[in-house]
Scaffold this active site. Structure first.
Site, PDB file in Angstrom:
ATOM      1  N   SER A  50       0.843  -1.182   0.000  1.00 29.21           N
ATOM      2  CA  SER A  50       0.000   0.000   0.000  1.00 29.21           C
ATOM      3  C   SER A  50       0.882   1.237   0.000  1.00 29.21           C
ATOM      4  CB  SER A  50      -0.904   0.022   1.237  1.00 29.21           C
ATOM      5  OG  SER A  50      -1.599   1.255   1.339  1.00 29.21           O
ATOM      6  N   TYR A  75      -1.147  -0.920  10.490  1.00 24.89           N
ATOM      7  CA  TYR A  75      -1.360  -1.291   9.091  1.00 24.89           C
ATOM      8  C   TYR A  75      -0.232  -0.746   8.223  1.00 24.89           C
ATOM      9  CZ  TYR A  75      -3.412  -1.609   4.446  1.00 24.89           C
ATOM     10  OH  TYR A  75      -3.625  -1.874   3.108  1.00 24.89           O
TER      11      TYR A  75
END
Length: 258
Positions: free
Chosen positions: A146, A156
């Site tokens: 990401s 995350y």
């Protein structure tokens, strides 16, 4: 055309990877937690494209389940006990989720599960896959990261930062072989991901969104070319360049939670 194993293959980007690869006549091994949903997707792809689809229900936060998937990835073909299983030529490490909360306010069990799924499982499954790929002298690993890896966005972002460095390091080791490693770093993409994390899509401006079909098509094209860092769209390439060049204090300054 070969066999691809996709984790998180019943929804979101994983489902789109499955559909596009099936349309290109790849056989599939789909990994996810929900047996019923896996069966539904498998039936759809078999009917639409005539490909073979294995379903492998597994929770990648559970070591025993990860071991079962790793065992499937280690299949070389033709060995006793492997039956008619075909070796996997493309591993797509896609499974993941956002915790959707501050680290200091969330449950540590949720944070730990995220690390288990997005870091530990990625390492173990990649190790199993690369071993047989090198033995067969062909194959590719695609790890879904990401743009968040370049931010200060909680566990995350930290997990995706690990995956980014891990994939680049793997690509260095694999240089000169017929096996490749690619990191996909998408920005905001229309999938179930944000709804599951409790993040409203309305919080992101329209121009910030990408279509899953476009992201997957770009990623697979980069895998075929042996590209190491795949960042679909000019806007997210530019955003990534800014984040890499900016001083870390500036990156931290724009980090925020709901």
């Amino acid at each position: 055309m070969g066999t691809a194993l996709i984790t998180g293959g019943s929804a979101g980007l994983g489902l789109e990877f499955a559909r596009q690869l099936a349309a290109e006549n790849h056989d599939l091994v789909l990994v996810a937690r929900d047996q019923d949903r896996l069966d539904e997707v498998a039936e759809e792809l078999r009917a639409a494209h005539g490909v073979a689809v294995e379903v492998l229900p597994a929770d990648l936060s559970v070591p025993g389940d990860v071991a079962r998937v790793a065992q499937r990835l280690a299949v070389v073909g033709g060995r006793p006990g492997e039956g008619d299983l075909r070796p996997v030529g493309l591993l797509v490490n896609n499974a993941g989720f956002a915790t959707g909360a501050r680290f200091t306010r969330g449950r540590v069990t949720t944070e730990r599960r995220g690390i288990d799924v997005m870091v530990k499982a990625v390492v173990e499954l990649t190790h199993a896959a690369v071993g047989q790929m090198l033995e067969r002298d062909r194959g590719a690993v695609l790890n879904v990261g990401s743009v968040a890896a370049l931010t200060a966005g909680g566990t995350y972002a930290a997990a995706k930062a690990y995956v980014r460095t891990f994939t680049e390091s793997l690509a260095v080791e694999l240089k000169g072989t017929a096996v490749t490693a690619t990191l996909l770093s998408p920005g905001f993409t229309h999938t179930e991901f944000h709804a599951r994390a409790g993040i409203p899509e309305s919080a992101i401006p329209d121009w910030g969104w990408l279509d899953a079909e476009y992201v997957v098509r770009a990623a697979l094209a980069d895998v075929r070319r042996g590209v190491v860092l795949s960042t679909p769209s000019a806007r997210y390439k530019a955003a990534s360049a800014v984040l890499r060049a900016a001083p870390r204090w500036a990156v931290r300054a724009v980090g925020k939670y709901r």
